[in-house]
Design a protein around this motif. Structure first.
Motif, PDB file in Angstrom:
ATOM      1  N   GLU A 323       0.824  -1.249   0.197  1.00  0.00           N
ATOM      2  CA  GLU A 323      -0.126  -0.008   0.023  1.00  0.00           C
ATOM      3  C   GLU A 323       0.821   1.365   0.136  1.00  0.00           C
ATOM      4  O   GLU A 323       0.377   2.254  -0.407  1.00  0.00           O
ATOM      5  CB  GLU A 323      -0.993  -0.038   1.195  1.00  0.00           C
ATOM      6  CG  GLU A 323      -2.039  -0.950   1.312  1.00  0.00           C
ATOM      7  CD  GLU A 323      -2.995  -1.121   0.331  1.00  0.00           C
ATOM      8  OE1 GLU A 323      -3.365   0.115  -0.417  1.00  0.00           O
ATOM      9  OE2 GLU A 323      -3.311  -2.324  -0.074  1.00  0.00           O
ATOM     10  N   VAL A 324       2.278   1.153   0.379  1.00  0.00           N
ATOM     11  CA  VAL A 324       2.766   2.402   0.401  1.00  0.00           C
ATOM     12  C   VAL A 324       3.896   2.388  -0.448  1.00  0.00           C
ATOM     13  O   VAL A 324       5.332   2.965  -0.190  1.00  0.00           O
ATOM     14  CB  VAL A 324       3.459   2.681   2.009  1.00  0.00           C
ATOM     15  CG1 VAL A 324       2.313   2.938   2.926  1.00  0.00           C
ATOM     16  CG2 VAL A 324       4.467   1.465   2.700  1.00  0.00           C
ATOM     17  N   CYS A 325       3.950   1.457  -1.337  1.00  0.00           N
ATOM     18  CA  CYS A 325       5.022   1.313  -2.341  1.00  0.00           C
ATOM     19  C   CYS A 325       4.654   1.888  -3.615  1.00  0.00           C
ATOM     20  O   CYS A 325       3.717   1.271  -4.331  1.00  0.00           O
ATOM     21  CB  CYS A 325       5.440  -0.137  -2.471  1.00  0.00           C
ATOM     22  SG  CYS A 325       6.605  -0.475  -3.742  1.00  0.00           S
ATOM     23  N   ILE A 326       5.356   2.592  -4.324  1.00  0.00           N
ATOM     24  CA  ILE A 326       5.288   3.259  -5.653  1.00  0.00           C
ATOM     25  C   ILE A 326       5.375   2.323  -6.521  1.00  0.00           C
ATOM     26  O   ILE A 326       4.413   2.192  -7.795  1.00  0.00           O
ATOM     27  CB  ILE A 326       6.359   4.317  -5.884  1.00  0.00           C
ATOM     28  CG1 ILE A 326       6.032   5.490  -4.912  1.00  0.00           C
ATOM     29  CG2 ILE A 326       6.271   4.980  -7.397  1.00  0.00           C
ATOM     30  CD1 ILE A 326       7.370   6.066  -4.599  1.00  0.00           C
ATOM     31  N   VAL A 327       6.249   1.187  -6.590  1.00  0.00           N
ATOM     32  CA  VAL A 327       6.211   0.100  -7.480  1.00  0.00           C
ATOM     33  C   VAL A 327       4.782  -0.409  -7.855  1.00  0.00           C
ATOM     34  O   VAL A 327       4.307  -0.867  -8.650  1.00  0.00           O
ATOM     35  CB  VAL A 327       7.340  -0.968  -7.111  1.00  0.00           C
ATOM     36  CG1 VAL A 327       7.272  -2.032  -8.280  1.00  0.00           C
ATOM     37  CG2 VAL A 327       8.611  -0.224  -6.830  1.00  0.00           C
ATOM     38  N   TYR A 328       4.132  -0.743  -6.443  1.00  0.00           N
ATOM     39  CA  TYR A 328       2.828  -1.504  -6.397  1.00  0.00           C
ATOM     40  C   TYR A 328       1.883  -0.615  -7.032  1.00  0.00           C
ATOM     41  O   TYR A 328       1.046  -1.011  -7.765  1.00  0.00           O
ATOM     42  CB  TYR A 328       2.412  -1.731  -4.866  1.00  0.00           C
ATOM     43  CG  TYR A 328       1.480  -2.614  -4.926  1.00  0.00           C
ATOM     44  CD1 TYR A 328       1.644  -4.066  -5.396  1.00  0.00           C
ATOM     45  CD2 TYR A 328       0.258  -2.154  -4.304  1.00  0.00           C
ATOM     46  CE1 TYR A 328       0.408  -4.995  -5.210  1.00  0.00           C
ATOM     47  CE2 TYR A 328      -0.981  -3.134  -4.497  1.00  0.00           C
ATOM     48  CZ  TYR A 328      -0.874  -4.323  -4.741  1.00  0.00           C
ATOM     49  OH  TYR A 328      -1.855  -5.101  -4.696  1.00  0.00           O
ATOM     50  N   ASP A 329       1.851   0.880  -7.065  1.00  0.00           N
ATOM     51  CA  ASP A 329       0.961   1.616  -7.618  1.00  0.00           C
ATOM     52  C   ASP A 329       1.034   1.432  -9.052  1.00  0.00           C
ATOM     53  O   ASP A 329      -0.034   1.475  -9.960  1.00  0.00           O
ATOM     54  CB  ASP A 329       1.416   3.240  -7.405  1.00  0.00           C
ATOM     55  CG  ASP A 329       1.018   3.630  -5.737  1.00  0.00           C
ATOM     56  OD1 ASP A 329       0.251   2.997  -5.127  1.00  0.00           O
ATOM     57  OD2 ASP A 329       1.769   4.432  -5.588  1.00  0.00           O
TER      58      ASP A 329
END
Ligand code: TRP
Ligand code: SF4
Length: 417
Positions: A323-329
């Motif tokens: 949830e707090v990871c840009i890669v995941y976005d």
């Protein structure tokens, strides 16, 4: 089937944020509506009139970007604003009936100034080694000021800086420089630095560049862009809503004063892309954090490797929080649903390392960009042919615009040549 029109200022190559926020929407619209898309090069001049060297190159880049994304001249009319001189004529006539106050009160005008001043302040402080920290604090702004009072820390949360400036900018009629100074000092930034920064803002050249008639009249030209084609719907981002409202007001005023020839266009609100840049801030050329549609594979791989991940996850066997990871976005947008689920699980259980996770993303991003790159190559091989598409589009647009102008001159009882 509606008459749809939209424009973009040629400010440089397009990135993923432009694609997701604007182009993707245009691709859908061109299937269903009578669309016109144009390059607003006169609008680019309103704030960039001093640097015109790269204007032609930027227009070329925009032509290539649009076409390689699949904006289709068979489906939409594509043109360049400055090729249809009638926009200027209509803009001039509109300027006769537009009260100055409508323009001076235009929030976009004030917002642009806000951004220019704020950016300057931010850069100035950063240049003086004041650390500007990204993570937004949970604390209330007023409490934070209270708590920080007196302590010199030379470190400020971006959120607080913005809030301090926002208050100074919008609470009173002019900018409250004195209040700004006091708040920044209270927030812990060295007095000397604050005084210098604010003095530069008060007396320097920031924002003076746009104290021009052309900039003030920006929305009048935009109203002419829209109304000259009697567009019914204008896909734009939220920041453009005041301009569309003004367009409607100008149409109404014209219709009342002369003959009723203009429709009142509706804004078709396009959601802004929420995809952050590789450092987590808003994706923007000026932050140097964008992934461009024209980036090659290696560049994309490199940028993905640089992306910030969950800051709590230091070692490979620390569990992560997607949830707090840009890669995941990015995965959410560019990776298939099942894999996204899988990554979510494996990240939380420390079953996948960030480097591997990034490799998957880079692959998917490249898969998304590959067809665009292919078309770009084709276009670049034979640019004049593709530029001709815009020449022809401009002719088509001109034919419609000049018909409207005949009506306008008639309605206004002007001399007919
Ligand atoms: N002002 C718009 C922007 O900055 C560009 C623009 C100019 C436009 N003329 C237009 C958009 C007419 C829609 C319709 O994004
Ligand atoms: Fe982000 Fe992937 Fe690393 Fe999890 S595994 S923190 S989602 S990069």
């Amino acid at each position: 089937m509606k008459k749809v029109l939209s424009g973009m200022r040629p400010t440089g190559k397009l990135h993923l944020g432009h694609y997701l926020g604007v182009i993707k929407n245009w691709l859908e619209l061109q299937e269903k509506h009578d669309c016109k898309f144009f390059i607003a090069d006169w609008h680019a001049l309103t704030n960039k009139y001093k640097q015109t060297d790269d204007l032609k190159e930027n227009i070329k880049q925009m032509i290539i970007d649009w076409l390689s994304c699949g904006i289709d001249p068979e489906k939409a009319t594509l043109f360049i604003q400055s090729g249809v001189k009638e926009h200027a004529e209509l803009s001039l006539l509109f300027s006769m009936i537009t009260p100055k106050s409508w323009l001076e009160l235009n929030p976009s005008y004030k917002d642009l100034k806000f951004n220019l001043y704020y950016q300057y302040l931010r850069d100035f402080l950063a240049g003086k080694q004041v650390k500007i920290i990204q993570t937004p604090p949970s604390e209330d702004f007023d409490q934070a000021v209270e708590r920080a009072s007196g302590k010199v820390r030379n470190k400020i949360f971006e959120e607080y800086l913005r809030e301090a400036f926002f208050r100074a900018f919008y609470n009173k009629k002019g900018i409250d420089f004195k209040g700004l100074k006091e708040t920044l000092i209270k927030l812990g930034i060295q007095k000397k630095i604050v005084e210098e920064a604010v003095k530069n803002l008060e007396e320097g050249d920031v924002g003076k560049d746009i104290d021009t008639l052309g900039f003030l009249a920006y929305p009048v030209l935009q109203a002419a862009d829209i109304l000259i084609y009697k567009a019914e719907a204008v896909p734009v981002g939220e920041d453009q809503l005041p301009h569309i409202e003004l367009t409607r007001e100008i149409a109404r005023r014209f219709n009342n004063l002369y003959d009723s020839i203009f429709p009142e266009p509706e804004a078709m609100l396009t959601e802004e892309s929420k995809l952050p840049g590789i450092d987590g801030r808003k994706m923007s050329k000026s932050y140097n954090n964008a992934i461009y549609l024209s980036d090659d594979q290696q560049t994309v791989n490199k940028k993905v490797l640089e992306m910030k991940t969950d800051p709590q996850r230091v070692r490979r066997n620390d569990p992560g929080n997607p949830e707090v990871c840009i890669v995941y976005d990015y995965h959410r947008i560019f990776t298939d649903k099942d894999t996204v689920k899988d990554i979510d699980k494996k990240c939380r259980n420390a079953e996948i390392g960030c480097v591997d996770c990034k490799k998957i993303l880079a692959q998917n991003l490249n898969r998304f960009l590959d067809p665009i790159r292919e078309r770009r190559k084709e276009i670049e091989k034979d640019l004049p042919t593709y530029e001709k598409i815009f020449q022809e589009g401009t002719e088509k647009a001109k034919a419609i615009a000049s018909e409207t102008m005949t009506e306008v001159r008639k309605a206004m009882r002007l001399w007919e040549f």
